[in-house]
Design a protein around this motif. Sequence first.
Motif, PDB file in Angstrom:
ATOM      1  N   VAL A  24       1.063  -1.309  -0.007  1.00 33.35           N
ATOM      2  CA  VAL A  24       0.095  -0.034  -0.001  1.00 33.35           C
ATOM      3  C   VAL A  24       0.901   1.038   0.092  1.00 33.35           C
ATOM      4  CG1 VAL A  24      -1.575   1.371   1.292  1.00 33.35           C
ATOM      5  CG2 VAL A  24      -1.968  -1.017   1.037  1.00 33.35           C
ATOM      6  N   PHE A  28       1.024   3.942  -2.998  1.00 34.08           N
ATOM      7  CA  PHE A  28       0.609   5.334  -2.720  1.00 34.08           C
ATOM      8  C   PHE A  28       1.532   6.321  -3.267  1.00 34.08           C
ATOM      9  CE2 PHE A  28       0.737   9.255  -0.241  1.00 34.08           C
ATOM     10  CZ  PHE A  28      -0.492   9.613  -0.256  1.00 34.08           C
ATOM     11  N   PRO A  32       1.398   9.219  -8.575  1.00 33.34           N
ATOM     12  CA  PRO A  32       1.800  10.399  -8.854  1.00 33.34           C
ATOM     13  C   PRO A  32       0.333  11.610  -9.122  1.00 33.34           C
ATOM     14  CG  PRO A  32       2.357   9.289 -10.865  1.00 33.34           C
ATOM     15  CD  PRO A  32       1.847   8.328  -9.874  1.00 33.34           C
ATOM     16  N   GLY A  33       0.800  12.865  -8.773  1.00 36.60           N
ATOM     17  CA  GLY A  33      -0.300  13.918  -8.752  1.00 36.60           C
ATOM     18  C   GLY A  33      -1.033  13.982 -10.132  1.00 36.60           C
ATOM     19  N   GLY A  58      -1.628  -2.756  -6.476  1.00 36.05           N
ATOM     20  CA  GLY A  58      -3.022  -2.423  -5.945  1.00 36.05           C
ATOM     21  C   GLY A  58      -3.732  -3.902  -6.286  1.00 36.05           C
ATOM     22  N   ILE A  59      -3.554  -4.434  -7.471  1.00 31.90           N
ATOM     23  CA  ILE A  59      -4.203  -5.570  -7.530  1.00 31.90           C
ATOM     24  C   ILE A  59      -3.966  -6.720  -6.708  1.00 31.90           C
ATOM     25  CG2 ILE A  59      -4.597  -7.469  -9.211  1.00 31.90           C
ATOM     26  CD1 ILE A  59      -6.448  -5.203  -9.600  1.00 31.90           C
ATOM     27  N   VAL A  61      -2.784  -5.916  -3.765  1.00 33.82           N
ATOM     28  CA  VAL A  61      -3.553  -5.912  -2.213  1.00 33.82           C
ATOM     29  C   VAL A  61      -4.871  -6.361  -2.307  1.00 33.82           C
ATOM     30  CG1 VAL A  61      -4.307  -3.937  -0.949  1.00 33.82           C
ATOM     31  CG2 VAL A  61      -1.953  -3.840  -1.781  1.00 33.82           C
ATOM     32  N   LEU A 110     -10.896   0.077 -10.218  1.00 31.77           N
ATOM     33  CA  LEU A 110     -11.277  -0.445 -11.301  1.00 31.77           C
ATOM     34  C   LEU A 110     -12.694  -0.057 -11.885  1.00 31.77           C
ATOM     35  CD1 LEU A 110     -10.924  -4.143  -9.906  1.00 31.77           C
ATOM     36  CD2 LEU A 110      -9.631  -3.170 -11.747  1.00 31.77           C
ATOM     37  N   LEU A 113     -11.501   2.782 -14.040  1.00 28.96           N
ATOM     38  CA  LEU A 113     -10.881   2.566 -15.193  1.00 28.96           C
ATOM     39  C   LEU A 113     -12.101   2.103 -16.185  1.00 28.96           C
ATOM     40  CD1 LEU A 113      -8.025   0.326 -14.304  1.00 28.96           C
ATOM     41  CD2 LEU A 113      -7.848   2.834 -14.676  1.00 28.96           C
ATOM     42  N   GLU A 116     -13.987   5.280 -17.235  1.00 23.43           N
ATOM     43  CA  GLU A 116     -13.226   6.178 -18.123  1.00 23.43           C
ATOM     44  C   GLU A 116     -12.831   5.627 -19.516  1.00 23.43           C
ATOM     45  OE1 GLU A 116     -10.536   7.664 -15.621  1.00 23.43           O
ATOM     46  OE2 GLU A 116     -11.896   8.734 -14.263  1.00 23.43           O
ATOM     47  N   GLY A 146     -12.639   8.042  -9.974  1.00 25.21           N
ATOM     48  CA  GLY A 146     -11.257   8.444  -9.969  1.00 25.21           C
ATOM     49  C   GLY A 146     -10.982   9.374  -8.649  1.00 25.21           C
ATOM     50  N   LYS A 150      -8.777   8.518  -5.209  1.00 22.38           N
ATOM     51  CA  LYS A 150      -7.660   9.437  -4.760  1.00 22.38           C
ATOM     52  C   LYS A 150      -7.941   9.682  -3.412  1.00 22.38           C
ATOM     53  CE  LYS A 150      -6.926  12.583  -8.708  1.00 22.38           C
ATOM     54  NZ  LYS A 150      -6.912  13.902  -9.209  1.00 22.38           N
ATOM     55  N   GLY A 153      -7.221   6.879  -1.105  1.00 24.41           N
ATOM     56  CA  GLY A 153      -5.616   6.892  -1.189  1.00 24.41           C
ATOM     57  C   GLY A 153      -5.151   7.456  -0.085  1.00 24.41           C
ATOM     58  N   ILE A 156      -6.218   6.332   3.631  1.00 24.65           N
ATOM     59  CA  ILE A 156      -5.901   5.070   4.074  1.00 24.65           C
ATOM     60  C   ILE A 156      -4.382   5.393   4.677  1.00 24.65           C
ATOM     61  CG2 ILE A 156      -4.473   4.064   2.004  1.00 24.65           C
ATOM     62  CD1 ILE A 156      -5.558   1.333   3.160  1.00 24.65           C
TER      63      ILE A 156
HETATM   64  C1  HEM Z   1      -4.614  -0.570  -2.645  1.00 22.39           C
HETATM   65  C2  HEM Z   1      -3.571   0.527  -2.845  1.00 22.39           C
HETATM   66  C3  HEM Z   1      -3.747   1.838  -3.621  1.00 22.39           C
HETATM   67  C4  HEM Z   1      -3.495   3.097  -3.273  1.00 22.39           C
HETATM   68  C5  HEM Z   1      -3.212   3.304  -1.953  1.00 22.39           C
HETATM   69  C6  HEM Z   1      -3.748   3.899  -4.256  1.00 22.39           C
HETATM   70  C7  HEM Z   1      -3.600   5.317  -4.372  1.00 22.39           C
HETATM   71  C8  HEM Z   1      -3.914   6.120  -5.454  1.00 22.39           C
HETATM   72  C9  HEM Z   1      -3.509   7.584  -5.220  1.00 22.39           C
HETATM   73  C10 HEM Z   1      -3.056   8.375  -4.012  1.00 22.39           C
HETATM   74  C11 HEM Z   1      -3.938   8.153  -6.158  1.00 22.39           C
HETATM   75  C12 HEM Z   1      -4.099   9.684  -6.827  1.00 22.39           C
HETATM   76  C13 HEM Z   1      -2.880  10.295  -7.617  1.00 22.39           C
HETATM   77  C14 HEM Z   1      -3.201  11.504  -7.934  1.00 22.39           C
HETATM   78  O1  HEM Z   1      -3.026  12.315  -7.240  1.00 22.39           O
HETATM   79  O2  HEM Z   1      -3.767  11.654  -9.026  1.00 22.39           O
HETATM   80  C15 HEM Z   1      -4.436   7.189  -7.357  1.00 22.39           C
HETATM   81  C16 HEM Z   1      -4.805   7.358  -8.623  1.00 22.39           C
HETATM   82  C17 HEM Z   1      -5.156   6.189  -9.488  1.00 22.39           C
HETATM   83  N1  HEM Z   1      -4.957   4.748  -9.031  1.00 22.39           N
HETATM   84 FE1  HEM Z   1      -4.505   4.049  -7.481  1.00 22.39          FE
HETATM   85  N2  HEM Z   1      -4.370   3.069  -5.621  1.00 22.39           N
HETATM   86  C18 HEM Z   1      -4.279   2.017  -5.026  1.00 22.39           C
HETATM   87  C19 HEM Z   1      -4.756   0.868  -5.963  1.00 22.39           C
HETATM   88  C20 HEM Z   1      -4.933   0.946  -7.270  1.00 22.39           C
HETATM   89  C21 HEM Z   1      -5.511  -0.111  -8.220  1.00 22.39           C
HETATM   90  C22 HEM Z   1      -5.500  -1.580  -7.882  1.00 22.39           C
HETATM   91  C23 HEM Z   1      -5.686   0.483  -9.444  1.00 22.39           C
HETATM   92  C24 HEM Z   1      -5.856  -0.300 -10.870  1.00 22.39           C
HETATM   93  C25 HEM Z   1      -6.601  -1.186 -10.988  1.00 22.39           C
HETATM   94  C26 HEM Z   1      -5.141   1.881  -9.159  1.00 22.39           C
HETATM   95  C27 HEM Z   1      -5.441   2.725 -10.359  1.00 22.39           C
HETATM   96  C28 HEM Z   1      -5.332   4.152 -10.200  1.00 22.39           C
HETATM   97  C29 HEM Z   1      -5.828   5.042 -11.351  1.00 22.39           C
HETATM   98  C30 HEM Z   1      -6.195   4.681 -12.863  1.00 22.39           C
HETATM   99  C31 HEM Z   1      -5.506   6.443 -10.771  1.00 22.39           C
HETATM  100  C32 HEM Z   1      -5.837   7.650 -11.507  1.00 22.39           C
HETATM  101  C33 HEM Z   1      -7.068   7.907 -11.211  1.00 22.39           C
HETATM  102  C34 HEM Z   1      -7.699   9.255 -11.731  1.00 22.39           C
HETATM  103  O3  HEM Z   1      -7.313  10.309 -11.306  1.00 22.39           O
HETATM  104  O4  HEM Z   1      -8.752   8.956 -12.584  1.00 22.39           O
HETATM  105  N3  HEM Z   1      -4.997   2.021  -7.874  1.00 22.39           N
HETATM  106  N4  HEM Z   1      -4.106   5.902  -6.609  1.00 22.39           N
END
Ligand code: HEM
Length: 184
Positions: A24, A28, A32-33, A58-59, A61, A110, A113, A116, A146, A150, A153, A156
């Motif tokens: 995790v 995190f 990126p931003g 993430g998958i 986890v 998911l 995704l 979008e 999305g 965020k 994220g 947690i």
């Molecule tokens: C379990 C732990 C996870 C954590 C702690 C986490 C955390 C984050 C954070 C903090 C962001 C924001 C980044 C930003 O500021 O733009 C983000 C964005 C994103 N994450 Fe995760 N994530 C996790 C799991 C996943 C998984 C499993 C996937 C895909 C299947 C994923 C896909 C994405 C996508 C596509 C974005 C961009 C979302 C958007 O702005 O539309 N993440 N994640």
Amino acid sequence: MQQNSLNQYDKLSKAFHWITAIAVAIAFVLGPGDFGRLLHDGIDPGARIDIVWHESLGITVFTLTLLRLVWVAVRPVAPRPQMTSWMRLLSQLVHLVLWFLLFALPITALLALGMEGHPLTLLGGFRINELPLLANSHLSGLADWGEVHKFLGDVIMWLAGIHALAAVYHHLKLKDGVLKSMWP
Ligand code: HEM
Ligand code: HEM
């Protein structure tokens, strides 16, 4: 049910806990931003190693949390160090919210995704271009997933930070063996 010795969590519970915590934290840091903007600008996520690692961790986890839930149902009884009832209630509440977030993070990702129309890209070249089941689901239109992802994220990481500080407080101040019970 088998009783646990030495007031320790069993080895598998510890492995689940620490591998998940590390995954995790790295996911995190790798979120990126400008993640969302890159995807909206049409950048192929498969070409971005940080996105591929983020989604793979993430998958992982998600999978670990599903297996861990099964293990919690059948494992030896977890240790119950002495503590006041309000402290036990608070710690159980924090654990419950952490469990919820461990499921909610991958699920909201998911949904984002799917909604979008972005591919899921994982290590080893694994790729699913469309997630029609999620995209067409009733849930997909209910929120900007999305943004929800965020937000969760950030939540947690804050909660895990408070949870870790509480564990250190138990260790240094209360000296009640709580941190040792989960220590690898
Ligand atoms: C379990 C732990 C996870 C954590 C702690 C986490 C955390 C984050 C954070 C903090 C962001 C924001 C980044 C930003 O500021 O733009 C983000 C964005 C994103 N994450 Fe995760 N994530 C996790 C799991 C996943 C998984 C499993 C996937 C895909 C299947 C994923 C896909 C994405 C996508 C596509 C974005 C961009 C979302 C958007 O702005 O539309 N993440 N994640
Ligand atoms: C993202 C990071 C983390 C998450 C998601 C997380 C989640 C959890 C969960 C769900 C439990 C209940 C486990 C079970 O019943 O098997 C737990 C227990 C525990 N965690 Fe964490 N944890 C994280 C990080 C940490 C850190 C950094 C520490 C210590 C510095 C820590 C110390 C503990 C301890 C001592 C317990 C046992 C507490 C008790 O039985 O009351 N955790 N954690």
